[in-house]
Design a protein around this motif. Structure first.
Motif, PDB file in Angstrom:
ATOM      1  N   HIS A 138       0.873  -1.010  -0.055  1.00 26.89           N
ATOM      2  CA  HIS A 138       0.041  -0.010   0.064  1.00 26.89           C
ATOM      3  C   HIS A 138       0.848   1.298  -0.010  1.00 26.89           C
ATOM      4  N   ASP A 139       0.544   2.158  -0.671  1.00 21.80           N
ATOM      5  CA  ASP A 139       1.172   3.362  -0.636  1.00 21.80           C
ATOM      6  C   ASP A 139       1.584   3.877   0.848  1.00 21.80           C
ATOM      7  N   GLY A 140       2.732   4.354   1.099  1.00 20.24           N
ATOM      8  CA  GLY A 140       3.153   4.752   2.538  1.00 20.24           C
ATOM      9  C   GLY A 140       3.619   3.779   3.292  1.00 20.24           C
ATOM     10  N   ASP A 141       3.537   2.476   2.889  1.00 25.20           N
ATOM     11  CA  ASP A 141       3.909   1.536   3.866  1.00 25.20           C
ATOM     12  C   ASP A 141       5.526   1.621   3.542  1.00 25.20           C
ATOM     13  N   ASP A 142       6.255   0.701   4.430  1.00 24.48           N
ATOM     14  CA  ASP A 142       7.672   0.593   4.587  1.00 24.48           C
ATOM     15  C   ASP A 142       8.351   0.237   3.358  1.00 24.48           C
ATOM     16  N   ILE A 143       7.791  -0.946   2.808  1.00 25.83           N
ATOM     17  CA  ILE A 143       8.501  -1.551   1.673  1.00 25.83           C
ATOM     18  C   ILE A 143       8.330  -0.681   0.541  1.00 25.83           C
ATOM     19  N   THR A 144       7.179  -0.064   0.305  1.00 26.54           N
ATOM     20  CA  THR A 144       7.086   0.968  -0.835  1.00 26.54           C
ATOM     21  C   THR A 144       7.827   1.965  -0.679  1.00 26.54           C
ATOM     22  N   ASN A 145       7.842   2.520   0.456  1.00 24.23           N
ATOM     23  CA  ASN A 145       8.791   3.749   0.428  1.00 24.23           C
ATOM     24  C   ASN A 145      10.270   3.462   0.326  1.00 24.23           C
ATOM     25  N   LEU A 146      10.482   2.095   0.666  1.00 25.24           N
ATOM     26  CA  LEU A 146      11.987   1.834   0.420  1.00 25.24           C
ATOM     27  C   LEU A 146      12.259   1.619  -1.306  1.00 25.24           C
ATOM     28  N   TRP A 147      11.052   0.951  -1.819  1.00 26.46           N
ATOM     29  CA  TRP A 147      11.322   0.732  -3.169  1.00 26.46           C
ATOM     30  C   TRP A 147      11.530   2.168  -4.140  1.00 26.46           C
ATOM     31  N   ASN A 148      10.756   3.256  -3.559  1.00 32.35           N
ATOM     32  CA  ASN A 148      10.727   4.419  -4.392  1.00 32.35           C
ATOM     33  C   ASN A 148      12.017   5.131  -4.197  1.00 32.35           C
ATOM     34  N   ILE A 149      12.960   4.650  -3.314  1.00 31.39           N
ATOM     35  CA  ILE A 149      14.362   5.240  -3.188  1.00 31.39           C
ATOM     36  C   ILE A 149      15.343   4.486  -4.310  1.00 31.39           C
ATOM     37  N   THR A 150      14.971   3.383  -4.683  1.00 37.56           N
ATOM     38  CA  THR A 150      15.715   2.554  -5.486  1.00 37.56           C
ATOM     39  C   THR A 150      15.574   3.303  -6.855  1.00 37.56           C
ATOM     40  N   ASP A 151      16.512   2.542  -7.494  1.00 35.26           N
ATOM     41  CA  ASP A 151      16.574   3.014  -9.198  1.00 35.26           C
ATOM     42  C   ASP A 151      15.378   2.152  -9.841  1.00 35.26           C
ATOM     43  N   ARG A 152      14.558   1.391  -9.190  1.00 34.41           N
ATOM     44  CA  ARG A 152      13.143   1.068  -9.929  1.00 34.41           C
ATOM     45  C   ARG A 152      13.429   0.462 -11.023  1.00 34.41           C
ATOM     46  N   ARG A 153      14.110  -0.668 -11.442  1.00 28.57           N
ATOM     47  CA  ARG A 153      14.358  -1.197 -12.548  1.00 28.57           C
ATOM     48  C   ARG A 153      13.230  -2.119 -13.209  1.00 28.57           C
ATOM     49  N   GLU A 154      12.839  -1.885 -14.313  1.00 28.16           N
ATOM     50  CA  GLU A 154      11.639  -2.468 -14.944  1.00 28.16           C
ATOM     51  C   GLU A 154      11.826  -3.626 -15.952  1.00 28.16           C
ATOM     52  N   TRP A 155      11.059  -4.687 -15.881  1.00 27.87           N
ATOM     53  CA  TRP A 155      11.704  -5.739 -16.854  1.00 27.87           C
ATOM     54  C   TRP A 155      10.894  -5.379 -18.274  1.00 27.87           C
ATOM     55  N   MET A 156      11.882  -5.225 -19.217  1.00 31.28           N
ATOM     56  CA  MET A 156      11.444  -4.719 -20.572  1.00 31.28           C
ATOM     57  C   MET A 156      11.326  -5.922 -21.602  1.00 31.28           C
ATOM     58  N   PHE A 157      10.537  -6.189 -22.534  1.00 40.99           N
ATOM     59  CA  PHE A 157      10.833  -6.925 -23.615  1.00 40.99           C
ATOM     60  C   PHE A 157      10.934  -6.166 -24.961  1.00 40.99           C
ATOM     61  N   ARG A 158      11.469  -6.815 -26.046  1.00 42.99           N
ATOM     62  CA  ARG A 158      11.309  -6.324 -27.351  1.00 42.99           C
ATOM     63  C   ARG A 158      10.572  -6.708 -28.125  1.00 42.99           C
ATOM     64  N   CYS A 159       9.694  -5.887 -28.819  1.00 45.32           N
ATOM     65  CA  CYS A 159       8.531  -6.297 -29.767  1.00 45.32           C
ATOM     66  C   CYS A 159       9.245  -7.370 -30.937  1.00 45.32           C
ATOM     67  N   LEU A 160       8.745  -8.308 -31.013  1.00 41.64           N
ATOM     68  CA  LEU A 160       8.996  -9.617 -32.039  1.00 41.64           C
ATOM     69  C   LEU A 160       8.895  -8.786 -33.614  1.00 41.64           C
ATOM     70  N   ALA A 161       8.394  -7.795 -33.880  1.00 44.01           N
ATOM     71  CA  ALA A 161       8.099  -7.263 -35.102  1.00 44.01           C
ATOM     72  C   ALA A 161       9.210  -6.155 -35.324  1.00 44.01           C
ATOM     73  N   CYS A 162       9.200  -5.054 -34.588  1.00 48.43           N
ATOM     74  CA  CYS A 162      10.084  -3.922 -34.701  1.00 48.43           C
ATOM     75  C   CYS A 162      11.162  -3.874 -33.820  1.00 48.43           C
ATOM     76  N   ASP A 163      11.245  -4.567 -32.603  1.00 48.85           N
ATOM     77  CA  ASP A 163      12.399  -4.664 -31.789  1.00 48.85           C
ATOM     78  C   ASP A 163      12.413  -3.480 -30.857  1.00 48.85           C
ATOM     79  N   ALA A 164      11.546  -2.789 -30.589  1.00 51.32           N
ATOM     80  CA  ALA A 164      11.204  -1.660 -29.856  1.00 51.32           C
ATOM     81  C   ALA A 164      11.121  -2.239 -28.318  1.00 51.32           C
TER      82      ALA A 164
END
Length: 348
Positions: A201-227
């Motif tokens: 929940h917003d404002g809980d301890d783990i969310t607050n700690l998460w917001n300090i990190t560099d917050r890396r998001e798992w990305m994919f590449r489109c199978l058609a255009c490679d974006a």
């Protein structure tokens, strides 16, 4: 009689010897002979490729704190379980692994951790035969590992910890996360903290700690255009005619849902093969470039699951959650979908 000098020399040589095993993922795949749970057998990272960069970050001396937000039933806890084997087998040091409550910690140790230790020869050979172990205090060569619940503040005190792992941190009491972090004061430069959670929940301890990190998001590449792009639920496209006057035909949705590329509009089919191909070039991309050095976060949601729920099943779950809210004002399913499937914290 064992000569103490010989024991000392043997241990010293073991510590100073070059590491012949290299990468942690390679070592785990070569040494963990059996995994507990729904997919037993030797450990292989290929079905959950988003775990590999996190495991490597656990060995990076430049990283001190890791926060993982991941969808349920997609390997989150496995990270800590494998890390426990790596620590005992290759990088011994005082370790504290925490579940939300003692009973869950006890079950975790018995059902999963011990299974991995017993089926990893490099770890099994290091289990101490001279020092007594019990469910919460486990003795290995040059390594004590405590498995405890975070709800009891006494479990978070007294010990000086090099490695700190926390699971399902969204369930922890307010303030207990920071209490646990204080156990690492003596090992600031060569220790590590790893916290695993679904969305909270917003404002809980783990969310607050998460917001300090560099917050890396798992990305994919489109199978058609490679974006390159992140997995977003709004990019699921439901088939024409799936919604009528009586509402959604969930069977049509499940059979025909596709994922639309944000760049070129290519429609990706909902299949194991397609999801695997999308993940083959997957990588984590930092979203917060102003994060303090050594504070790293990793996030993935259920859309990237190869063996998990299909996009059609996720769409059905979202439809039913919205229906419960529209018809009865019940927001429970919507909250759970966001926290458990999308792995983001809920905000009113």
């Amino acid at each position: 009689m064992i000569d103490p000098a010989d024991t000392y020399e043997r241990n010293l040589r073991s510590i100073m010897a070059p590491d012949p095993d290299g990468d942690i993922v390679d070592w785990l795949e070569a040494n963990v002979k059996s995994m507990p749970g729904a997919m037993p057998g030797i450990f292989r990272v290929e079905s959950t490729p988003y775990l590999a960069p996190i495991l490597r970050a656990m060995c990076d001396p430049e990283i001190q704190t890791i926060v993982v937000f991941g969808a349920v039933q997609m390997g989150k806890s496995t990270l800590l379980e494998l890390w426990s084997a790596y620590i005992a087998g290759r990088a011994p040091g005082p370790t504290l692994m925490l579940q939300d409550v003692d009973q869950n910690a006890k079950d975790w140790r018995l059902d999963r951790l011990k299974h991995i230790w017993d089926h990893t020869p490099a770890v099994r050979s290091r289990i101490s035969t001279t020092e007594k172990s019990n469910w919460h205090t486990n003795q290995f060569q040059r390594c004590t590992m405590w498995i405890l619940g975070a709800e009891n503040k006494r479990n978070l005190q007294r010990r000086s910890i090099r490695y700190l792992g926390g699971d399902e941190v969204w369930l922890w009491k307010k303030g207990h996360l920071n209490e646990a972090l204080r156990r690492r004061t003596a090992f600031t430069w060569n220790g590590k903290s790893v916290f695993i959670s679904q969305g909270g929940h917003d404002g809980d301890d783990i969310t607050n700690l998460w917001n300090i990190t560099d917050r890396r998001e798992w990305m994919f590449r489109c199978l058609a255009c490679d974006a390159q792009q992140g997995y977003e639920f709004d990019q699921l496209i439901y088939p024409e005619g799936a919604k009528g006057g009586d509402g959604w035909d969930v069977d049509k949705v499940k059979a025909g849902v596709k994922y639309k590329c944000k760049s070129c509009g290519h429609m990706h089919d909902d299949s194991f093969v397609v999801r695997t191909e999308m993940n083959n070039k997957g990588e984590f991309v930092p979203m917060n470039t102003s994060a303090p050095k050594g504070m790293v976060g990793f996030h993935w949601n259920a859309l990237c699951g190869q063996w998990g729920m299909s996009w059609g099943s996720l769409a059905e779950e979202a439809i039913m959650a919205k229906k419960a809210f529209d018809e009865h004002g019940d927001e429970t399913s919507r909250i759970e979908f966001k926290q458990k499937r999308l792995a983001v914290s809920w905000s009113d």
